[in-house]
Structure formats: structure tokens, C-alpha cells
Design a protein around this motif. Sequence first.
Motif, PDB file in Angstrom:
ATOM      1  N   LEU A   1       2.624   3.620   5.197  1.00 17.30           N
ATOM      2  CA  LEU A   1       2.252   2.238   4.878  1.00 17.30           C
ATOM      3  C   LEU A   1       2.936   1.241   5.816  1.00 17.30           C
ATOM      4  O   LEU A   1       2.344   0.228   6.204  1.00 17.30           O
TER       5      LEU A   1
ATOM      6  N   ASP B   1       4.448  -4.194  -2.453  1.00 17.37           N
ATOM      7  CA  ASP B   1       3.865  -5.357  -3.117  1.00 17.37           C
ATOM      8  C   ASP B   1       4.925  -6.155  -3.869  1.00 17.37           C
ATOM      9  O   ASP B   1       4.881  -7.390  -3.911  1.00 17.37           O
TER      10      ASP B   1
ATOM     11  N   GLN C   1       3.319   1.781  -2.251  1.00 12.58           N
ATOM     12  CA  GLN C   1       2.534   0.557  -2.246  1.00 12.58           C
ATOM     13  C   GLN C   1       3.054  -0.446  -3.274  1.00 12.58           C
ATOM     14  O   GLN C   1       3.136  -1.654  -2.989  1.00 12.58           O
TER      15      GLN C   1
ATOM     16  N   ASP D   1       4.803   8.450   2.213  1.00 16.58           N
ATOM     17  CA  ASP D   1       3.928   7.308   1.921  1.00 16.58           C
ATOM     18  C   ASP D   1       4.503   6.010   2.470  1.00 16.58           C
ATOM     19  O   ASP D   1       3.765   5.151   2.983  1.00 16.58           O
TER      20      ASP D   1
END
Length: 415
Positions: free
Chosen positions: A286, A406, A402, A282
Amino acid sequence: MGDVLLSINGNVINDVLDYRFHAAERKLKLQLQRGNKQYTAKIRKDQYDDLGLDFADGLMDKQTPCQNKCIFCFIDQLPRGLRKPLYFKDDDARLGFLFGNYITLTNLTEHDVQRIIAMRLSPINVSVHTTNPVLRCEMMGNPHAGNCLRWLHDFAAAGLELNCQLVLCPGVNDGDELHRSLHDLLQLPTVKSIAAVPVGITKHRENLHPLEPFTREQAQSVIDIFNEYRAVGADANPPGVELTPADEFFLLAQQDVPPIDYYGDLRQLENGVGMWALLKDDMLDLLQQLPPESYNAQPAILVTGKAAYPLLQFFVDEMQKMWHNIDIEVQATSNDFLGKHITVAGLLTAQDVIAQLNRRNATVLLPATMFNHEGVTLDDYTADDIAAALDMPVRVVACDAQSLIDAISSTNIIP
């Protein structure tokens, strides 16, 4: 309102499984009790629609405690003085179907087994540990632990899917015993996954069965055995079965964790099987989607355990190739509270973080797995308590790619 649900369509409701099974019909006749009086309610609805009833307890019954005395039990290795709920050992089949918990089968009766089959409750997550009945009794400290393995065959004959977990202890159920367990479980036509995790050993093992952590060579042997059975292929194994050692075995063996494809459908992700590979996959996906520019991100310290440190440092290094001026430090925290062999972030304590953190003008990013559903750490600290002790801002971050991006970046970085 304080009413008691007695039956649905004449079927006595003893717990949440009875309720969910019998409440699925379109036409329902509920027998309820309010105070000393009973009354009836008739309901029409779409099949499987929820009735919308709220119950004082999620199980609608007392939680079933574990009856075993496993030589590897992690709860027995906790120090005294922690919160009472931490010492409760559950082995409740209903939690397996509601939340995916693994059960040992030793709490089940013949009635329970037939009810599971009749209700078609699947998949069934089972802590097997070994298919040697005598050894299973010894490992689990329960004379019934071996006999109840027969129910695996009953479940498989009924077409119910099985996910099987093995907690491996070096010199006990690895080696030849692991060969036996894998061979036996692969005879079950509905088995969907078999995974092994290494025994967790804290420094609080006074008067417990002597166990040692896996060495590099022993961890490699476990990987080799699993790969041997994986190589046999679909001709001998049920189609689609996942045969996977936990990520920690690869880390202990000082091997690269396999790519995400190795883990199939990630059926035992919550047991740490494929979690590293999924997070890395992941992350890389990303990162390719982020704009290759520089931003003024706030300084941050990303706290983790020893096990996840290499992966998170790799992630930060890759981010810095794209965002050259981000200021992010990854701190691997030693688990002095439970002992050096406990390396996962989810078992870090606030005391160790506070004692070891490199204090500076930065935001502290703590893994959400450190906290329970009430927002409290193993040693009873909240995030606000940690922030006050450090005199630094603290942010709790979910352990997915994610959320990490962030958190590392300021709010205006991701378009």
C-alpha cells in the motif's frame, strides 16, 4: 413467530448442523410446531439456497462446554471479577464448522464422528497439542484425551481436511515430543496445516501446573524442528501441507519473521501464524501506491502491545519517509493487568492504556482486537469510556494495513 422446527424430510433437527445439511435439498417438507399444534410446510427452492428461517439461538442447541483441565488453559489464568462469559470454556465441534474454532475431540461421541463424516464437514480444526496419548491425557487433564486421537485417522480416511494446532509448553511437549507429533500428523494424508503457538502465561497462575515461558534458545529450537520437517519436502510430507510456528516464536527467538511465502495459504492466520508477515506485506504494498507528498495529518497516538510495536514503528517510519509532516507516535503498552509475558494487542486492557498513555493533543488509535463483538474490552470498558477517562478523542481501528493508513491520515489524504 415462536414456531419450533421439528424435522425436514423426516429427519429430526437437533441443531444447526442438522438444519444446514437437510435444508440443502430442493424439495423440503418441514414439520413444525406452533403452541400445542403441529403443522407441515412444503417448500421448493434452488439447492443450497437458505430457507430464511431465524432461530432464537445460533446453534439451535446449548453450547457444549469444555470437559478438559489443560495445564496451559488461558481461562484458568484470568483474574476474578471479569464478565461471566469470559470464564466459559467452549469445545463445541459445531462452532468449528461455523466460525473456525479449534476443538480437542474429547467432547465427541462415535455418533458425532459418524455424523461429521456423513455430512462431509471439512476442514476440521483440531487442538492436538501432542500425539503421545499418555502425555495428551496428562496435559489436558482428561483420561479420554489420548484415545480420541484415533478419530483423526477416521476423518483422514474419509477424505476430510485437517488443520492441527499445537500449544507448546517448554519442557513438556516440545523437543522430542514435538518431533513425534510432527512425524505422526504428517502420516495423515488429508492434513493441510500444522502450526505451533507458545503457551500464554499470565501472572494469575496460583495453584496451577508450574509452567515457564519460552526462552530465546527454546523458541529457536522449535523453529529449527519445524524447518527440519519443512526441508524434507513433498517426498515425505503430504503435498501442500503448511508447517509453521507462530510469529511469536520468531519474536521470542529474536529472529526476523519470515516473508509471507513461508506461510502458504495462511490457514491458521487467526492463531497468529503469518499475521505479522501478512500485515507487513500489505503495508509495503500500500505504501508504494501512496502519493509521495506531504499532508497535514492530525496528531495521533497508535496504541499496541509489546509484540507488534517493532512492526508498527517500522510502518510509521516508512510512512514518514513519504509524508514528512505526519505526527504519529506508536506506544507499546505493557500488560500489567495480565502480566509481562502477555504481549499481544488483543489482550490489552483499558486500565493499562489509560494508566500508561502519553496524554497530549492527539487522537488515540486503539486496536479493534482489544474489543469484543459488543465493543467492550477485557476489563469492561467501551471506547467512549476510555475517551472520557483520557479526555482525548479515541478511534477504534481494524488491524489491517488499509485501516491503519486511513486512521493515521486525515480523511482527505487518500485520493
